[in-house]
Design a protein around this motif. Structure first.
Motif, PDB file in Angstrom:
ATOM      1  N   SER A 129       4.394  -2.687  15.919  1.00 47.40           N
ATOM      2  CA  SER A 129       4.539  -1.299  16.346  1.00 47.40           C
ATOM      3  C   SER A 129       5.668  -1.209  17.357  1.00 47.40           C
ATOM      4  N   CYS A 130       6.212  -0.010  17.506  1.00 46.38           N
ATOM      5  CA  CYS A 130       7.283   0.209  18.470  1.00 46.38           C
ATOM      6  C   CYS A 130       6.711   0.066  19.872  1.00 46.38           C
ATOM      7  N   PRO A 131       7.446  -0.578  20.790  1.00 44.08           N
ATOM      8  CA  PRO A 131       6.946  -0.745  22.165  1.00 44.08           C
ATOM      9  C   PRO A 131       6.441   0.542  22.797  1.00 44.08           C
ATOM     10  N   SER A 132       7.090   1.662  22.515  1.00 42.65           N
ATOM     11  CA  SER A 132       6.698   2.925  23.136  1.00 42.65           C
ATOM     12  C   SER A 132       5.382   3.470  22.588  1.00 42.65           C
ATOM     13  N   LEU A 133       4.916   2.868  21.459  1.00 43.99           N
ATOM     14  CA  LEU A 133       3.658   3.323  20.879  1.00 43.99           C
ATOM     15  C   LEU A 133       2.478   2.536  21.431  1.00 43.99           C
ATOM     16  N   ASP A 134       2.742   1.426  22.111  1.00 43.72           N
ATOM     17  CA  ASP A 134       1.664   0.573  22.603  1.00 43.72           C
ATOM     18  C   ASP A 134       1.021   1.151  23.862  1.00 43.72           C
ATOM     19  N   GLY A 158       0.899  -1.905  10.058  1.00 44.98           N
ATOM     20  CA  GLY A 158       0.468  -1.858  11.444  1.00 44.98           C
ATOM     21  C   GLY A 158       0.488  -3.176  12.194  1.00 44.98           C
ATOM     22  N   LYS A 159       1.052  -4.214  11.586  1.00 44.86           N
ATOM     23  CA  LYS A 159       1.127  -5.502  12.291  1.00 44.86           C
ATOM     24  C   LYS A 159       2.191  -5.501  13.383  1.00 44.86           C
ATOM     25  N   PRO A 199       0.819  -1.223   0.000  1.00 46.19           N
ATOM     26  CA  PRO A 199       0.000   0.000   0.000  1.00 46.19           C
ATOM     27  C   PRO A 199       0.848   1.267   0.000  1.00 46.19           C
ATOM     28  N   GLU A 200       2.092   1.138   0.435  1.00 48.39           N
ATOM     29  CA  GLU A 200       3.016   2.269   0.433  1.00 48.39           C
ATOM     30  C   GLU A 200       4.309   1.828  -0.246  1.00 48.39           C
ATOM     31  N   GLN A 201       4.687   2.527  -1.283  1.00 43.72           N
ATOM     32  CA  GLN A 201       5.848   2.129  -2.073  1.00 43.72           C
ATOM     33  C   GLN A 201       7.103   2.896  -1.639  1.00 43.72           C
ATOM     34  N   ILE A 202       8.258   2.396  -2.057  1.00 43.01           N
ATOM     35  CA  ILE A 202       9.532   3.082  -1.815  1.00 43.01           C
ATOM     36  C   ILE A 202       9.725   4.091  -2.946  1.00 43.01           C
ATOM     37  N   SER A 203       9.649   5.355  -2.574  1.00 42.82           N
ATOM     38  CA  SER A 203       9.657   6.399  -3.599  1.00 42.82           C
ATOM     39  C   SER A 203      10.925   7.224  -3.607  1.00 42.82           C
ATOM     40  N   VAL A 260       9.406  -7.711   7.270  1.00 43.78           N
ATOM     41  CA  VAL A 260       9.255  -6.896   8.474  1.00 43.78           C
ATOM     42  C   VAL A 260       8.800  -5.480   8.129  1.00 43.78           C
ATOM     43  N   VAL A 261       9.363  -4.896   7.088  1.00 45.21           N
ATOM     44  CA  VAL A 261       8.947  -3.544   6.689  1.00 45.21           C
ATOM     45  C   VAL A 261       7.464  -3.541   6.305  1.00 45.21           C
TER      46      VAL A 261
END
Length: 197
Positions: free
Chosen positions: A192-197, A189-190, A29-33, A182-183
């Motif tokens: 997330s960074c621990p600090s975002l949880d 959204g599968k 859904p998001e490409q490397i641009s 992984v990217v």
């Protein structure tokens, strides 16, 4: 719009190419641009041209300070509406300017089982140490040298018959499979960074 991932690289760019090709084949859904390179003349720039990915080569030494270099990079990222920064053989520590703007949205791949063998020449360090198992780590980036929260690791055996070349080939094969997976999990959204949880 699918303009959201920038890869930072300094060298040959095999991980960059793998990421771009998988993203296109799997219709992410998001490409490397965008490619950001800190070494004008690096092989990765030719790969970007062949893959039709916009690239910028900025030599840090041409800026008065690291913050000014990163500010110039940040302006380019804003122009391309970049949401994620993916480091792929980028041989510079990320500074406060980019860490603040992209908190928990910068990831790196490292050819060892961190925290073992951080920094440069990790494949050579593991091979010559010697250890029987090394591997590949993907982690979020913080201000340290390969010290951010670990996302994924894959162990790789160093067989008795391995040479540095055959072991390095094993590492690169794992990198090219693990990093795109992984990217993708990060941008969807599968993970997330621990600090975002």
């Amino acid at each position: 719009m699918g303009v959201s991932i920038a890869v930072f690289a300094s060298g040959s760019g095999s991980n960059f190419q793998s990421l771009v090709e998988v993203a296109r084949q799997e219709h992410w859904p998001e490409q490397i641009s965008l490619l950001i390179c800190d070494r004008p003349g690096a092989k990765v720039l030719k790969r970007a041209q062949a893959l039709d990915v916009e690239s910028y080569a900025l030599a840090p030494k041409s800026f008065a300070a690291k913050a000014k270099y990163e500010q110039a990079v940040l302006e380019i990222l804003k122009q391309f509406q970049i949401r994620w920064i993916v480091l792929a053989g980028y041989m510079r520590l990320i500074g406060p300017t980019l860490l603040t703007a992209y908190s928990n949205r910068i990831v790196n791949i490292h050819p060892s089982l961190l925290p073992a063998f951080p920094g440069k020449n990790a494949i050579e360090q593991a091979f010559s140490y010697p250890v029987k198992v090394s591997g590949v780590t993907i982690h979020f980036v913080d201000e340290g040298m390969d010290t951010g929260p670990i996302i994924a690791q894959t162990p790789i055996e160093i067989a008795p018959e391995d040479t540095i070349e055959t072991f390095a080939k094993k590492v690169h094969q794992v990198e090219h499979k693990l990093y795109p997976r992984v990217v993708y999990d990060l941008i969807t959204g599968k993970i997330s960074c621990p600090s975002l949880d």
